[in-house]
Design a protein around this motif. Structure first.
Motif, PDB file in Angstrom:
ATOM      1  N   GLY A 184     -13.800   3.331 -26.070  1.00  0.00           N
ATOM      2  CA  GLY A 184     -15.060   4.011 -26.340  1.00  0.00           C
ATOM      3  C   GLY A 184     -15.670   4.619 -25.095  1.00  0.00           C
ATOM      4  N   VAL A 185     -15.668   3.855 -23.990  1.00  0.00           N
ATOM      5  CA  VAL A 185     -16.206   4.377 -22.728  1.00  0.00           C
ATOM      6  C   VAL A 185     -15.400   5.583 -22.263  1.00  0.00           C
ATOM      7  CG1 VAL A 185     -16.486   3.856 -20.265  1.00  0.00           C
ATOM      8  CG2 VAL A 185     -17.268   2.217 -21.969  1.00  0.00           C
ATOM      9  N   LEU A 186     -14.074   5.476 -22.312  1.00  0.00           N
ATOM     10  CA  LEU A 186     -13.239   6.597 -21.873  1.00  0.00           C
ATOM     11  C   LEU A 186     -13.417   7.815 -22.767  1.00  0.00           C
ATOM     12  CD1 LEU A 186      -9.943   4.771 -20.858  1.00  0.00           C
ATOM     13  CD2 LEU A 186     -11.680   5.756 -19.360  1.00  0.00           C
ATOM     14  N   MET A 187     -13.539   7.604 -24.074  1.00  0.00           N
ATOM     15  CA  MET A 187     -13.753   8.735 -24.982  1.00  0.00           C
ATOM     16  C   MET A 187     -15.104   9.400 -24.716  1.00  0.00           C
ATOM     17  SD  MET A 187     -11.218   9.334 -27.094  1.00  0.00           S
ATOM     18  CE  MET A 187     -11.969  10.171 -28.468  1.00  0.00           C
ATOM     19  N   MET A 188     -16.132   8.592 -24.442  1.00  0.00           N
ATOM     20  CA  MET A 188     -17.459   9.158 -24.164  1.00  0.00           C
ATOM     21  C   MET A 188     -17.442   9.962 -22.864  1.00  0.00           C
ATOM     22  SD  MET A 188     -19.971   7.981 -26.431  1.00  0.00           S
ATOM     23  CE  MET A 188     -21.418   8.144 -25.476  1.00  0.00           C
ATOM     24  N   LEU A 189     -16.708   9.456 -21.864  1.00  0.00           N
ATOM     25  CA  LEU A 189     -16.709  10.116 -20.560  1.00  0.00           C
ATOM     26  C   LEU A 189     -15.745  11.294 -20.479  1.00  0.00           C
ATOM     27  CD1 LEU A 189     -16.865   6.987 -18.205  1.00  0.00           C
ATOM     28  CD2 LEU A 189     -18.744   8.521 -18.860  1.00  0.00           C
TER      29      LEU A 189
ATOM     30  N   ALA B 176     -23.267   0.056 -26.045  1.00  0.00           N
ATOM     31  CA  ALA B 176     -22.511  -0.826 -26.946  1.00  0.00           C
ATOM     32  C   ALA B 176     -21.063  -0.950 -26.487  1.00  0.00           C
ATOM     33  CB  ALA B 176     -22.568  -0.295 -28.372  1.00  0.00           C
ATOM     34  N   TYR B 177     -20.466   0.166 -26.085  1.00  0.00           N
ATOM     35  CA  TYR B 177     -19.087   0.113 -25.585  1.00  0.00           C
ATOM     36  C   TYR B 177     -19.014  -0.711 -24.301  1.00  0.00           C
ATOM     37  CZ  TYR B 177     -17.974   3.920 -28.832  1.00  0.00           C
ATOM     38  OH  TYR B 177     -17.774   4.685 -29.945  1.00  0.00           O
ATOM     39  N   LEU B 178     -19.954  -0.518 -23.414  1.00  0.00           N
ATOM     40  CA  LEU B 178     -19.950  -1.275 -22.159  1.00  0.00           C
ATOM     41  C   LEU B 178     -20.133  -2.771 -22.415  1.00  0.00           C
ATOM     42  CD1 LEU B 178     -21.975   1.112 -19.823  1.00  0.00           C
ATOM     43  CD2 LEU B 178     -19.537   0.573 -19.692  1.00  0.00           C
ATOM     44  N   ILE B 179     -20.997  -3.135 -23.352  1.00  0.00           N
ATOM     45  CA  ILE B 179     -21.201  -4.551 -23.681  1.00  0.00           C
ATOM     46  C   ILE B 179     -19.919  -5.153 -24.265  1.00  0.00           C
ATOM     47  CG2 ILE B 179     -22.412  -6.112 -25.259  1.00  0.00           C
ATOM     48  CD1 ILE B 179     -24.908  -4.378 -24.797  1.00  0.00           C
ATOM     49  N   CYS B 180     -19.252  -4.418 -25.141  1.00  0.00           N
ATOM     50  CA  CYS B 180     -17.981  -4.904 -25.715  1.00  0.00           C
ATOM     51  C   CYS B 180     -16.916  -5.042 -24.641  1.00  0.00           C
ATOM     52  CB  CYS B 180     -17.505  -3.968 -26.822  1.00  0.00           C
ATOM     53  SG  CYS B 180     -18.474  -4.092 -28.326  1.00  0.00           S
ATOM     54  N   LEU B 181     -16.841  -4.067 -23.758  1.00  0.00           N
ATOM     55  CA  LEU B 181     -15.868  -4.126 -22.669  1.00  0.00           C
ATOM     56  C   LEU B 181     -16.136  -5.338 -21.785  1.00  0.00           C
ATOM     57  CD1 LEU B 181     -13.569  -2.888 -21.006  1.00  0.00           C
ATOM     58  CD2 LEU B 181     -15.260  -1.459 -19.865  1.00  0.00           C
ATOM     59  N   LEU B 182     -17.383  -5.556 -21.426  1.00  0.00           N
ATOM     60  CA  LEU B 182     -17.741  -6.687 -20.583  1.00  0.00           C
ATOM     61  C   LEU B 182     -17.495  -8.015 -21.304  1.00  0.00           C
ATOM     62  CD1 LEU B 182     -18.966  -7.638 -17.920  1.00  0.00           C
ATOM     63  CD2 LEU B 182     -21.199  -7.524 -19.001  1.00  0.00           C
ATOM     64  N   ALA B 183     -17.886  -8.110 -22.566  1.00  0.00           N
ATOM     65  CA  ALA B 183     -17.681  -9.345 -23.325  1.00  0.00           C
ATOM     66  C   ALA B 183     -16.192  -9.661 -23.461  1.00  0.00           C
ATOM     67  CB  ALA B 183     -18.326  -9.231 -24.702  1.00  0.00           C
ATOM     68  N   GLY B 184     -15.385  -8.660 -23.753  1.00  0.00           N
ATOM     69  CA  GLY B 184     -13.942  -8.880 -23.864  1.00  0.00           C
ATOM     70  C   GLY B 184     -13.327  -9.301 -22.544  1.00  0.00           C
ATOM     71  N   ALA B 185     -13.741  -8.667 -21.452  1.00  0.00           N
ATOM     72  CA  ALA B 185     -13.209  -9.030 -20.133  1.00  0.00           C
ATOM     73  C   ALA B 185     -13.590 -10.453 -19.765  1.00  0.00           C
ATOM     74  CB  ALA B 185     -13.713  -8.046 -19.087  1.00  0.00           C
TER      75      ALA B 185
ATOM     76  N   PHE C 115     -11.651  -1.925 -27.604  1.00  0.00           N
ATOM     77  CA  PHE C 115     -12.691  -1.108 -28.238  1.00  0.00           C
ATOM     78  C   PHE C 115     -13.647  -0.565 -27.182  1.00  0.00           C
ATOM     79  CE2 PHE C 115     -17.031  -0.975 -30.008  1.00  0.00           C
ATOM     80  CZ  PHE C 115     -16.863   0.021 -30.953  1.00  0.00           C
ATOM     81  N   GLY C 116     -14.130  -1.434 -26.297  1.00  0.00           N
ATOM     82  CA  GLY C 116     -15.081  -1.009 -25.266  1.00  0.00           C
ATOM     83  C   GLY C 116     -14.482  -0.018 -24.292  1.00  0.00           C
ATOM     84  N   LEU C 117     -13.271  -0.297 -23.830  1.00  0.00           N
ATOM     85  CA  LEU C 117     -12.625   0.592 -22.860  1.00  0.00           C
ATOM     86  C   LEU C 117     -12.322   1.952 -23.477  1.00  0.00           C
ATOM     87  CD1 LEU C 117     -11.389   0.956 -20.046  1.00  0.00           C
ATOM     88  CD2 LEU C 117      -9.259   0.044 -20.963  1.00  0.00           C
TER      89      LEU C 117
END
Length: 168
Positions: A53-58, A4-13, A49-51
Motif C-alpha cells: 500500500g505504501v509503495l503503491m501510494m508513493l 493505515a498502510y504505515l500502521i499495518c506495515l509497522l504492526a506486521g514488522a 499489505f502495508g508495504l
C-alpha cells in the motif's frame, strides 16, 4: 489511507520481529481454518499489505485508475498465506547435523599433523558444512602435512586413512 498502510506495515514488522525466537511451530497446523489464527499469516499479511500500500501510494502516478488497496489487499493475503505455508513446510523437516563416525567413511580430507608409521596424526575433513579435526592412523607409512587423504575406516576415536593418488 497512507497512515493505515504505515500502521499495518509497522504492526506486521513488530509481529515478525517478536516471533523470530518462537520455536513452538504450532501456528496454523490444525487445518485450513486455523490459517485465520496463525501468527505468521497475520504478521506477513499485515507487512505485505502495508508495504504494498505504501509503495503503491508513493509510486503510482496521480489519477491512477486502480486504487492502491485493490493491489495491497491481495498482496497481503498472498504473502501471509505463502509465509504460513513455507514456515509449516520448514517446521516438518528434521534437522540432523550430528556427524557420526560412520558418516566420515569415504570423505576426503587433508593431514593437518604429520602421521608417522605406527603413530597417530590429525586429519581435517569438511562434513555437513562443519570442519572436523580427528586423530588418524595410516597403514601405508608416513603421511606429511597437507597430504590429501580419504577415510577408509572410522571408530569412536581414530580414523584410518589412505593417501589419495595425485594425477600429475
Amino acid at each position: 489511507m497512507l497512515i493505515a498502510y504505515l500502521i499495518c506495515l509497522l504492526a506486521g514488522a513488530v509481529l515478525i520481529s517478536l516471533s523470530l525466537d518462537n520455536e513452538a511451530g504450532l501456528d496454523g497446523e490444525a487445518g485450513n481454518l486455523s490459517l485465520l489464527f496463525s501468527t505468521p499469516f497475520w504478521s506477513f499479511g499485515l507487512t505485505g499489505f502495508g508495504l504494498c500500500g505504501v509503495l503503491m501510494m508513493l509510486l503510482s502516478p496521480p489519477g491512477s485508475w486502480i486504487p492502491p488497496s485493490a493491489v495491497a489487499l491481495p498482496m497481503g493475503l498472498l504473502m501471509g498465506w505463502g509465509a504460513n505455508r513455507i514456515l509449516r513446510t520448514l517446521a516438518r523437516r528434521e534437522a540432523d547435523s550430528l556427524v557420526r563416525s560412520d558418516d566420515l567413511i569415504g570423505h576426503q580430507g587433508r593431514v593437518s599433523l604429520t602421521i608417522e608409521p605406527g603413530e597417530r596424526g590429525f586429519v581435517e575433513l569438511n562434513v555437513r558444512g562443519s570442519l572436523i579435526r580427528r586423530p588418524a592412523r595410516c597403514s601405508q607409512g608416513q603421511l606429511l602435512r597437507d597430504t590429501s587423504v580419504v577415510v577408509i575406516q572410522a571408530d569412536a576415536n581414530t580414523l584410518e586413512v589412505e593417501a589419495l593418488e595425485n594425477a600429475t
